[in-house]
Design an enzyme around this catalytic site. Structure first.
Site, PDB file in Angstrom:
ATOM      1  N   ASP A  28       0.860  -1.183   0.000  1.00 51.76           N
ATOM      2  CA  ASP A  28       0.000   0.000   0.000  1.00 51.76           C
ATOM      3  C   ASP A  28       0.901   1.240   0.000  1.00 51.76           C
ATOM      4  OD1 ASP A  28      -2.288   1.624   0.287  1.00 51.76           O
ATOM      5  OD2 ASP A  28      -2.078   1.612   2.465  1.00 51.76           O
ATOM      6  N   TYR A  29       0.302   2.413  -0.210  1.00 50.19           N
ATOM      7  CA  TYR A  29       1.087   3.653  -0.212  1.00 50.19           C
ATOM      8  C   TYR A  29       0.950   4.404   1.114  1.00 50.19           C
ATOM      9  CZ  TYR A  29       3.053   8.132  -1.581  1.00 50.19           C
ATOM     10  OH  TYR A  29       3.827   9.271  -1.627  1.00 50.19           O
ATOM     11  N   ASP A  30      -0.215   5.019   1.353  1.00 47.91           N
ATOM     12  CA  ASP A  30      -0.416   5.815   2.564  1.00 47.91           C
ATOM     13  C   ASP A  30      -0.429   4.920   3.802  1.00 47.91           C
ATOM     14  OD1 ASP A  30      -1.133   8.716   1.652  1.00 47.91           O
ATOM     15  OD2 ASP A  30      -2.253   7.404   0.305  1.00 47.91           O
ATOM     16  N   ASP A 205      -1.707  -1.163   5.659  1.00 44.74           N
ATOM     17  CA  ASP A 205      -2.136  -0.708   6.982  1.00 44.74           C
ATOM     18  C   ASP A 205      -3.634  -0.509   7.110  1.00 44.74           C
ATOM     19  OD1 ASP A 205      -2.083   1.708   5.284  1.00 44.74           O
ATOM     20  OD2 ASP A 205      -2.521   2.740   7.167  1.00 44.74           O
TER      21      ASP A 205
END
Length: 298
Positions: A28-30, A205
């Protein structure tokens, strides 16, 4: 911090997956590559994680990807990730910039209706914002007063979320409505199929990442970042630990593929007779041999 800061069981799992023939590394990124920020436009990935992803992508039979809820164009602009890293946006519904052209007229009309309806729902609610993407619209309430944010989310779920053709994805302080089916797990499966991965590792997350964790099986490895219930087998506290995981994975993968101190190919010597061919290192160690014939496996 070094890799020794990671739990011993996680280190053993990373060592094992680093030895798979074809590896897919996705995250994932954020909240995973980049720390969560109050202003989403300020979320920058940790340089150590970016460097590890790029180096992993440069290894033999190794593919890296970022699967994000952000629109693909925004993800590419904000992350500035190297071209070697595959980007997937909008929770897995955008695999390339030209995706918008794949929407049919019915989906585009539904998208316009959604935007108009959501604009009315968030009107005059301070701190609530809309993020309009090619195939979806996200309603962010992170900066809104708590009760006001809950009311907006409830109105979205009881209203536009119930419309025919609308797919709803709930995240942390955000709900996203799409006019196509979106699923990070499906995106992970598509990537796995494209590269023929024999094992995959996914780090995430958010609650939306659970759909990706749910698709992991066998030799795959799932790592949850932060608190909360999860289907992932392992957990790390924050984005700094993500950088440690990626760095350790890079080290183990590189060592398995090439050896800890593999000499450059131009320094190897070739020995051959009429039947076999071998490569030797400068210190006369046999590093490659095909036997019994030149067309035999090494």
């Amino acid at each position: 911090m070094t890799a020794e800061a990671l739990p011993a069981e996680l280190r053993r799992a990373i060592v094992q997956i680093a030895r798979t023939p074809r590896l897919l590394v996705a995250c994932d990124y954020d909240g995973t590559l980049a720390p969560i920020t109050l202003n989403p436009d300020e979320a920058r990935p940790l340089p150590e994680s970016v460097g590890a992803l790029r180096s992993l992508a440069g290894l033999h039979e190794t593919t890296t990807a970022v699967i994000s809820g952000r629109a693909l164009r925004d993800l590419a602009t904000l992350s500035r990730l190297p071209a070697e890293v595959n980007l997937v946006g909008s929770h897995g519904s955008e695999f390339d910039i030209g995706f918008i052209h794949a929407l049919d007229d019915k989906a585009r009309e539904l998208h316009r209706r959604l935007e108009a309806e959501l604009e009315q729902l968030v009107l005059d609610v301070p701190g609530v914002s809309l993020e309009v993407k090619p195939a979806s619209i996200a309603v962010h309430v992170r900066r809104a007063e708590h009760e006001a944010g809950r009311r907006v989310l409830a109105d979205v779920h009881s209203g536009p979320s119930t419309w025919e053709g609308v797919s709803t994805t709930d995240g942390k302080e955000v709900v996203e409505l799409a006019v196509v089916q979106t699923d990070k797990g499906r995106a992970l499966d598509i990537l796995r199929h494209q590269v023929g991965a024999t094992a995959g590792i996914f780090l995430g997350d958010d609650v939306t990442d659970e759909k990706a964790f749910a698709r992991l099986s066998g030799p795959d490895l799932g790592i949850k970042v932060g608190d909360g219930e999860t289907l992932a087998a392992f957990r790390v506290p924050d984005t700094v630990d993500v950088a440690l995981v990626l760095g350790f994975l890079l080290e183990e993968r590189r060592n398995w593929l090439y050896g800890e101190s593999a000499p450059p190919i131009e320094r190897l010597s070739m020995l051959a007779n009429e039947r076999s061919v071998a490569l030797l290192t400068p210190d006369a160690k046999l590093t490659w041999l095909c036997h019994p014939g030149p067309d035999a496996p090494a």
